[in-house]
Design a protein around this motif. Structure first.
Motif, PDB file in Angstrom:
ATOM      1  N   LYS A   1      25.929  34.007  -8.217  1.00 26.71           N
ATOM      2  CA  LYS A   1      27.159  34.555  -8.791  1.00 26.71           C
ATOM      3  C   LYS A   1      26.784  35.766  -9.630  1.00 26.71           C
ATOM      4  N   LEU A   2      27.374  36.921  -9.299  1.00 24.49           N
ATOM      5  CA  LEU A   2      27.049  38.167  -9.984  1.00 24.49           C
ATOM      6  C   LEU A   2      28.039  38.516 -11.076  1.00 24.49           C
ATOM      7  N   ALA A   3      29.295  38.139 -10.911  1.00 26.44           N
ATOM      8  CA  ALA A   3      30.338  38.486 -11.883  1.00 26.44           C
ATOM      9  C   ALA A   3      31.519  37.569 -11.669  1.00 26.44           C
ATOM     10  N   ASP A   4      32.344  37.422 -12.698  1.00 25.55           N
ATOM     11  CA  ASP A   4      33.574  36.654 -12.558  1.00 25.55           C
ATOM     12  C   ASP A   4      34.650  37.281 -13.424  1.00 25.55           C
ATOM     13  N   GLY A   5      35.817  36.619 -13.470  1.00 29.53           N
ATOM     14  CA  GLY A   5      36.902  37.105 -14.311  1.00 29.53           C
ATOM     15  C   GLY A   5      38.045  37.764 -13.576  1.00 29.53           C
ATOM     16  N   THR A   6      38.037  37.737 -12.229  1.00 28.96           N
ATOM     17  CA  THR A   6      39.175  38.304 -11.506  1.00 28.96           C
ATOM     18  C   THR A   6      40.270  37.255 -11.345  1.00 28.96           C
ATOM     19  N   ALA A   7      41.513  37.725 -11.301  1.00 27.36           N
ATOM     20  CA  ALA A   7      42.628  36.822 -11.047  1.00 27.36           C
ATOM     21  C   ALA A   7      42.721  36.482  -9.565  1.00 27.36           C
ATOM     22  N   TRP A   8      42.394  37.456  -8.710  1.00 25.99           N
ATOM     23  CA  TRP A   8      42.303  37.232  -7.258  1.00 25.99           C
ATOM     24  C   TRP A   8      41.536  38.408  -6.674  1.00 25.99           C
ATOM     25  N   GLY A   9      40.270  38.165  -6.352  1.00 26.60           N
ATOM     26  CA  GLY A   9      39.394  39.233  -5.885  1.00 26.60           C
ATOM     27  C   GLY A   9      39.471  39.421  -4.381  1.00 26.60           C
ATOM     28  N   GLU A  10      39.379  40.668  -3.931  1.00 27.34           N
ATOM     29  CA  GLU A  10      39.420  41.007  -2.504  1.00 27.34           C
ATOM     30  C   GLU A  10      38.633  42.298  -2.267  1.00 27.34           C
ATOM     31  N   GLY A  11      38.391  42.609  -0.994  1.00 24.69           N
ATOM     32  CA  GLY A  11      38.002  43.934  -0.552  1.00 24.69           C
ATOM     33  C   GLY A  11      36.689  44.489  -1.047  1.00 24.69           C
ATOM     34  N   PRO A  12      35.553  43.764  -0.959  1.00 28.97           N
ATOM     35  CA  PRO A  12      34.292  44.347  -1.413  1.00 28.97           C
ATOM     36  C   PRO A  12      33.793  45.435  -0.465  1.00 28.97           C
TER      37      PRO A  12
ATOM     38  N   SER B   1      33.420  34.451   8.439  1.00 30.50           N
ATOM     39  CA  SER B   1      34.799  34.396   7.974  1.00 30.50           C
ATOM     40  C   SER B   1      34.905  33.709   6.619  1.00 30.50           C
ATOM     41  N   SER B   2      35.789  34.221   5.790  1.00 32.83           N
ATOM     42  CA  SER B   2      36.147  33.528   4.558  1.00 32.83           C
ATOM     43  C   SER B   2      36.956  32.285   4.901  1.00 32.83           C
ATOM     44  N   SER B   3      36.992  31.348   3.960  1.00 35.00           N
ATOM     45  CA  SER B   3      37.768  30.123   4.145  1.00 35.00           C
ATOM     46  C   SER B   3      37.984  29.479   2.782  1.00 35.00           C
ATOM     47  N   GLY B   4      38.650  28.333   2.785  1.00 34.20           N
ATOM     48  CA  GLY B   4      38.891  27.625   1.537  1.00 34.20           C
ATOM     49  C   GLY B   4      37.687  26.894   1.004  1.00 34.20           C
ATOM     50  N   SER B   5      36.642  26.730   1.828  1.00 37.16           N
ATOM     51  CA  SER B   5      35.461  25.975   1.401  1.00 37.16           C
ATOM     52  C   SER B   5      34.204  26.819   1.334  1.00 37.16           C
ATOM     53  N   GLY B   6      34.276  28.061   1.758  1.00 38.11           N
ATOM     54  CA  GLY B   6      33.102  28.917   1.751  1.00 38.11           C
ATOM     55  C   GLY B   6      33.171  29.933   2.857  1.00 38.11           C
ATOM     56  N   VAL B   7      32.003  30.298   3.391  1.00 40.31           N
ATOM     57  CA  VAL B   7      31.917  31.235   4.503  1.00 40.31           C
ATOM     58  C   VAL B   7      31.583  30.459   5.768  1.00 40.31           C
TER      59      VAL B   7
ATOM     60  N   VAL C   1      30.870  27.360  -0.977  1.00 42.61           N
ATOM     61  CA  VAL C   1      31.064  28.128  -2.206  1.00 42.61           C
ATOM     62  C   VAL C   1      32.058  27.351  -3.062  1.00 42.61           C
ATOM     63  N   PRO C   2      31.831  27.274  -4.377  1.00 48.02           N
ATOM     64  CA  PRO C   2      32.687  26.436  -5.223  1.00 48.02           C
ATOM     65  C   PRO C   2      34.039  27.041  -5.575  1.00 48.02           C
ATOM     66  N   GLU C   3      34.543  27.957  -4.764  1.00 53.09           N
ATOM     67  CA  GLU C   3      35.897  28.479  -4.932  1.00 53.09           C
ATOM     68  C   GLU C   3      36.321  29.094  -3.606  1.00 53.09           C
ATOM     69  N   THR C   4      37.602  29.366  -3.473  1.00 51.96           N
ATOM     70  CA  THR C   4      38.114  29.976  -2.248  1.00 51.96           C
ATOM     71  C   THR C   4      37.490  31.350  -2.049  1.00 51.96           C
TER      72      THR C   4
ATOM     73  N   LEU D   1      30.174  38.427  -1.261  1.00 52.08           N
ATOM     74  CA  LEU D   1      31.378  37.620  -1.086  1.00 52.08           C
ATOM     75  C   LEU D   1      32.268  37.785  -2.306  1.00 52.08           C
ATOM     76  N   THR D   2      33.570  37.939  -2.075  1.00 51.81           N
ATOM     77  CA  THR D   2      34.516  37.849  -3.173  1.00 51.81           C
ATOM     78  C   THR D   2      35.245  36.520  -3.078  1.00 51.81           C
ATOM     79  N   GLY D   3      35.231  35.796  -4.196  1.00 51.75           N
ATOM     80  CA  GLY D   3      36.031  34.593  -4.312  1.00 51.75           C
ATOM     81  C   GLY D   3      37.294  34.911  -5.074  1.00 51.75           C
ATOM     82  N   SER D   4      38.095  33.886  -5.282  1.00 52.28           N
ATOM     83  CA  SER D   4      39.330  34.116  -6.035  1.00 52.28           C
ATOM     84  C   SER D   4      39.032  34.674  -7.422  1.00 52.28           C
ATOM     85  N   SER D   5      37.902  34.283  -8.024  1.00 56.20           N
ATOM     86  CA  SER D   5      37.607  34.751  -9.381  1.00 56.20           C
ATOM     87  C   SER D   5      36.245  35.401  -9.546  1.00 56.20           C
ATOM     88  N   SER D   6      35.404  35.431  -8.505  1.00 53.63           N
ATOM     89  CA  SER D   6      34.013  35.828  -8.699  1.00 53.63           C
ATOM     90  C   SER D   6      33.484  36.689  -7.564  1.00 53.63           C
ATOM     91  N   LEU D   7      32.360  37.374  -7.833  1.00 55.38           N
ATOM     92  CA  LEU D   7      31.595  38.113  -6.844  1.00 55.38           C
ATOM     93  C   LEU D   7      30.258  37.409  -6.661  1.00 55.38           C
TER      94      LEU D   7
END
Length: 295
Positions: free
Chosen positions: A20-31, A238-244, A259-262, A277-283
């Motif tokens: 995990k490199l960073a967190d704090g997003t409300a909904w991360g996308e588009g790396p 592919s992204s998914s609800g449980s990881g890649v 991955v421990p988040e969507t 990877l971008t998760g809902s809250s993290s990179l």
């Protein structure tokens, strides 16, 4: 001990660790990866684009961002973004400091809310146009849908014409080409707002600018196949609800990186064999044994 990601032994080193490199997003996308090693990605509800650099850490690259979503680069290194707020595809010629719209309308009517974008070798800009920025108040300015559907478009780099190339999907979202550009993969995430909607990936044969009849390539569960990328050998990640989740070129599911988040989106670095990877809250970052296809 066995491999940490069973089924993915040829694709991921045995000592690879998800970081995990960073967190704090409300909904991360588009790396998207830059030439200096930085990664840009969107915090859509935060209306900002974030930047992470190996030496400099986390910072804000653009705020407000007009609700950027997907990003990509072309062969010349120029950046592209999908803007929910401007209902447009944007381009930056200076590394993301300034942006201008290159696609805003189709057949004289405004686009819905462009979501994800890729650039083919011939310079054609392909993008998806679901309604998320119109129907979700935290991801755009809202507004009336003027298009008759949610389609996949191609912007001609010479004429500026925007043509609808795929019209048989409900809410197209992520997209990527096969390494040889003969297949276009597009995700459909219409289940986000309809229990009877889709959560699959479709594959379309491509010849020049012509797109043939599509087929369901894979169904992704749990969650949705939001963002997708292919590696140099044609495996689809592919992204998914449980990881890649990783699929062989014939659609077989090979394995998963939990991955421990969507997970929302992903991209391969062009500098080193690394997947971001971008998760809902993290990179996140993961070392891999393959290079990404350019798209």
């Amino acid at each position: 001990m066995g491999h940490p990601f069973p089924g993915l032994e040829p694709l991921i080193p045995a000592d690879a660790v998800l970081e995990k490199l960073a967190d704090g997003t409300a909904w991360g996308e588009g790396p998207v990866c830059l030439d200096d090693g930085a990664v840009l990605w969107s915090d859509i509800p935060g209306n900002r684009v974030l930047r992470w650099h190996p030496q400099e850490g986390l910072g804000v690259a653009l705020q407000p961002s007009e609700f950027h979503n997907g990003h990509t680069r072309d062969g010349a290194g120029r950046l592209y973004a999908c803007s929910h707020g401007e209902r447009a595809v944007l381009r930056s010629d200076d590394g993301g400091r300034g942006w201008h719209a290159i696609a805003t309308h189709h057949d004289g009517r405004r686009l819905n809310s462009p979501n994800d974008v890729i650039v083919a070798r011939d310079g054609g800009v392909w993008f998806t146009d679901p309604p998320y920025g119109l129907i979700q108040s935290k991801e755009g300015h809202g507004g009336e849908q003027q298009q008759d559907g949610c389609w996949v478009y191609r912007l001609d780099p010479h004429t500026g014409e925007v043509q609808a190339k795929v019209r048989d999907m409900r809410w197209p979202n992520g997209l990527a080409f096969s390494p040889d550009e003969t297949t276009l993969y597009v995700t459909d995430t219409s289940r986000t707002h309809d229990p009877a909607g889709h959560h699959h990936i479709r594959a379309y044969p491509v010849s020049g600018h012509t797109v043939g009849e599509g087929r369901v390539f894979a169904v992704v569960a749990p969650g949705m196949p939001d963002g997708i990328r292919l590696d140099e050998h044609g495996h689809l990640w592919s992204s998914s609800g449980s990881g890649v989740q990783v699929f062989a070129p014939d659609g077989r599911r090979l394995g998963e990186v939990p991955v421990p988040e969507t997970i929302t989106n992903l991209t391969f670095s062009h500098l080193e064999p690394v997947l971001y990877l971008t998760g809902s809250s993290s990179l996140y970052r993961l070392s891999v044994s393959v290079r990404g296809a350019r798209f």
